[in-house]
Write an enzyme that holds these catalytic residues in place. Structure first.
Site, PDB file in Angstrom:
ATOM      1  CB  THR A 130      -0.719  42.312  81.440  1.00 50.15           C
ATOM      2  OG1 THR A 130      -1.439  41.558  80.470  1.00 50.15           O
ATOM      3  CG2 THR A 130      -0.914  43.794  81.221  1.00 50.15           C
ATOM      4  CE1 TYR A 131      -0.952  39.699  75.068  1.00 46.01           C
ATOM      5  CE2 TYR A 131      -0.693  38.607  77.184  1.00 46.01           C
ATOM      6  CZ  TYR A 131      -1.340  38.733  75.968  1.00 46.01           C
ATOM      7  OH  TYR A 131      -2.385  37.907  75.660  1.00 46.01           O
TER       8      TYR A 131
ATOM      9  CB  SER B  27      -3.575  41.476  76.858  1.00 45.63           C
ATOM     10  OG  SER B  27      -4.915  41.562  76.418  1.00 45.63           O
TER      11      SER B  27
ATOM     12  N   GLY C 197      -8.914  39.895  80.759  1.00 46.32           N
ATOM     13  CA  GLY C 197      -8.640  38.707  81.548  1.00 46.32           C
ATOM     14  C   GLY C 197      -8.605  39.028  83.032  1.00 46.32           C
ATOM     15  CB  ALA C 198      -6.675  37.478  85.789  1.00 45.26           C
ATOM     16  CB  ALA C 199      -5.320  42.561  84.074  1.00 42.09           C
TER      17      ALA C 199
END
Length: 136
Positions: free
Chosen positions: A57-58, A25, A73-75
């Site tokens: 993402t959000y 996110s 996360g992955a971001a």
């Protein structure tokens, strides 16, 4: 037929933190979320001006007034702390509604404090938009 139209953006935000092991996110200061007409859990596109990365993402709620822009996360692999990003939302609209729609732009400084807020179309360039001090 519905069109996907640019709804709002937080422009030139600075990444303040990145947490690879947090669920994916982007955490955003809620003052900025509100000014841009965005909502928690809303899907956003993030553009990294430093490396060209683009991803979706959000939004997760960040502490008001903190200036937080944290990738999770992955971001977190797609930007470094200090990178300049643009956070963009889109909306589905009928063509007639889209013709008159004016997206909201929130320009921020290096500490993610709002400098200017305007509706795209009212001014031809961000430089012509009044600063927050000029609006009050």
């Amino acid at each position: 037929m519905k069109l996907h139209i640019f709804k709002s953006k937080i422009h030139r935000a600075t990444v303040t933190n990145a947490d690879l092991y947090y669920e994916g996110s982007i955490t955003i200061d809620m003052d900025l979320v509100d000014l841009a007409g965005m909502m928690p859990n809303e899907k956003v596109q993030v553009v990294n001006n430093n490396n060209g990365a683009r991803f979706e993402t959000y939004i997760i709620r960040g502490k008001r007034g903190s200036g937080t822009i944290q990738l999770n996360g992955a971001a977190a692999r797609l930007a470094s702390i200090g990178d300049e990003i643009i956070i963009i939302t889109y909306a589905e609209m009928e063509p007639e509604e889209a013709k008159d729609y004016k997206p909201t732009v929130v320009l921020v400084d290096k500490k993610n404090r709002p400098k200017k807020i305007f509706q795209l179309g009212e001014e031809t360039t961000p430089e012509e938009a009044p600063s927050l001090e000029q609006r009050n």
